[in-house]
Structure formats: structure tokens, C-alpha cells
Design a protein around this motif. Sequence first.
Motif, PDB file in Angstrom:
ATOM      1  N   GLU A   1     -25.321  16.652 -19.637  1.00  0.00           N
ATOM      2  CA  GLU A   1     -24.381  17.069 -20.680  1.00  0.00           C
ATOM      3  C   GLU A   1     -23.971  15.856 -21.505  1.00  0.00           C
ATOM      4  O   GLU A   1     -23.940  14.738 -20.995  1.00  0.00           O
ATOM      5  CB  GLU A   1     -23.113  17.671 -20.059  1.00  0.00           C
ATOM      6  CG  GLU A   1     -23.351  18.921 -19.240  1.00  0.00           C
ATOM      7  CD  GLU A   1     -22.061  19.421 -18.633  1.00  0.00           C
ATOM      8  OE1 GLU A   1     -21.207  19.886 -19.403  1.00  0.00           O
ATOM      9  OE2 GLU A   1     -21.902  19.318 -17.405  1.00  0.00           O
ATOM     10  N   ARG A   2     -23.628  16.090 -22.772  1.00  0.00           N
ATOM     11  CA  ARG A   2     -23.178  14.995 -23.624  1.00  0.00           C
ATOM     12  C   ARG A   2     -21.689  14.770 -23.389  1.00  0.00           C
ATOM     13  O   ARG A   2     -20.824  15.159 -24.177  1.00  0.00           O
ATOM     14  CB  ARG A   2     -23.428  15.286 -25.097  1.00  0.00           C
ATOM     15  CG  ARG A   2     -23.175  14.038 -25.954  1.00  0.00           C
ATOM     16  CD  ARG A   2     -22.985  14.353 -27.396  1.00  0.00           C
ATOM     17  NE  ARG A   2     -24.218  14.778 -28.019  1.00  0.00           N
ATOM     18  CZ  ARG A   2     -24.499  14.620 -29.290  1.00  0.00           C
ATOM     19  NH1 ARG A   2     -23.634  14.042 -30.081  1.00  0.00           N
ATOM     20  NH2 ARG A   2     -25.615  15.062 -29.784  1.00  0.00           N
ATOM     21  N   LYS A   3     -21.394  14.127 -22.289  1.00  0.00           N
ATOM     22  CA  LYS A   3     -20.027  13.707 -21.976  1.00  0.00           C
ATOM     23  C   LYS A   3     -20.122  12.487 -21.061  1.00  0.00           C
ATOM     24  O   LYS A   3     -21.153  12.247 -20.433  1.00  0.00           O
ATOM     25  CB  LYS A   3     -19.221  14.825 -21.323  1.00  0.00           C
ATOM     26  CG  LYS A   3     -19.712  15.277 -19.973  1.00  0.00           C
ATOM     27  CD  LYS A   3     -18.811  16.375 -19.426  1.00  0.00           C
ATOM     28  CE  LYS A   3     -19.187  16.700 -17.993  1.00  0.00           C
ATOM     29  NZ  LYS A   3     -18.295  17.685 -17.412  1.00  0.00           N
ATOM     30  N   SER A   4     -19.059  11.730 -21.014  1.00  0.00           N
ATOM     31  CA  SER A   4     -19.048  10.521 -20.202  1.00  0.00           C
ATOM     32  C   SER A   4     -19.323  10.835 -18.740  1.00  0.00           C
ATOM     33  O   SER A   4     -18.963  11.911 -18.252  1.00  0.00           O
ATOM     34  CB  SER A   4     -17.690   9.827 -20.304  1.00  0.00           C
ATOM     35  OG  SER A   4     -17.445   9.431 -21.628  1.00  0.00           O
TER      36      SER A   4
ATOM     37  N   ARG B   1     -16.755   4.188 -16.446  1.00  0.00           N
ATOM     38  CA  ARG B   1     -17.129   5.331 -17.286  1.00  0.00           C
ATOM     39  C   ARG B   1     -18.175   4.885 -18.300  1.00  0.00           C
ATOM     40  O   ARG B   1     -18.015   3.888 -18.984  1.00  0.00           O
ATOM     41  CB  ARG B   1     -15.905   5.894 -17.998  1.00  0.00           C
ATOM     42  CG  ARG B   1     -16.205   7.182 -18.759  1.00  0.00           C
ATOM     43  CD  ARG B   1     -14.987   7.782 -19.416  1.00  0.00           C
ATOM     44  NE  ARG B   1     -14.408   6.863 -20.370  1.00  0.00           N
ATOM     45  CZ  ARG B   1     -13.140   6.446 -20.351  1.00  0.00           C
ATOM     46  NH1 ARG B   1     -12.317   6.874 -19.439  1.00  0.00           N
ATOM     47  NH2 ARG B   1     -12.688   5.604 -21.255  1.00  0.00           N
TER      48      ARG B   1
ATOM     49  N   ASP C   1     -20.467   6.199 -21.588  1.00  0.00           N
ATOM     50  CA  ASP C   1     -20.654   7.243 -22.597  1.00  0.00           C
ATOM     51  C   ASP C   1     -22.131   7.635 -22.676  1.00  0.00           C
ATOM     52  O   ASP C   1     -23.020   6.799 -22.535  1.00  0.00           O
ATOM     53  CB  ASP C   1     -20.177   6.772 -23.970  1.00  0.00           C
ATOM     54  CG  ASP C   1     -18.674   6.734 -24.081  1.00  0.00           C
ATOM     55  OD1 ASP C   1     -17.994   7.460 -23.326  1.00  0.00           O
ATOM     56  OD2 ASP C   1     -18.162   5.975 -24.920  1.00  0.00           O
TER      57      ASP C   1
ATOM     58  N   ALA D   1     -27.474  14.878 -24.611  1.00  0.00           N
ATOM     59  CA  ALA D   1     -27.858  15.684 -23.453  1.00  0.00           C
ATOM     60  C   ALA D   1     -29.382  15.782 -23.451  1.00  0.00           C
ATOM     61  O   ALA D   1     -30.024  15.670 -24.501  1.00  0.00           O
ATOM     62  CB  ALA D   1     -27.246  17.079 -23.538  1.00  0.00           C
TER      63      ALA D   1
END
Length: 92
Positions: A52-55, A63, A65, A69
Motif C-alpha cells: 500500500e502507498r503508506k508509510s 518510519r 515513506d 504501491a
Amino acid sequence: MEKETPTHLVVITAFPGVDAIDVAGPAEVFAMANLALPPSAARYEVRVVAAERKSVHTFSGLRIDVDQAFSELRERPDTIVVTGRVEVGQYG
């Protein structure tokens, strides 16, 4: 018309619990390689890609970035860096 410098697409995989050095290390190496290349050489374009395009949080809690995705990747990568994680269970 100015000729565009070609790129070499490098995809670095990321997932929750990944070892940070497995992502950051290769990204730094390709960035340094770009500095050493002659001006006419293909440049490395590095992207961090995950489910998924999330951190994502690494094993150490850092964390990272994510650029895309997997499902959003339209170009064929020239290089794929498959990352890992420390998994120490009862059997070591």
C-alpha cells in the motif's frame, strides 16, 4: 530539442517490520552511484514500493515513506531489491 537522459528504474520493496538498512542501504548506494556517473550515463531512479502507498515502520521503529504501491507500478523495473527482516523465534 534536448535529449533526455535515460533512467534505470530500481524498486526497493518495503513492508512492516523490514530491516531499515535493507531499504536505506541500497537507496544510498544508487544515489552515490549517480554522483559518480558521467553526465551522459543513465541515472538510477530509486522508488520504495510496498503493498500500500503508506508509510511502513521498520523493525527498529523507523518510519519509511513509500513512493508507490505495487499495483500502481506501471513501468517494468530494471532492478528489484528484495528486502528482509530479522525474525528471531524460539529456534533462532
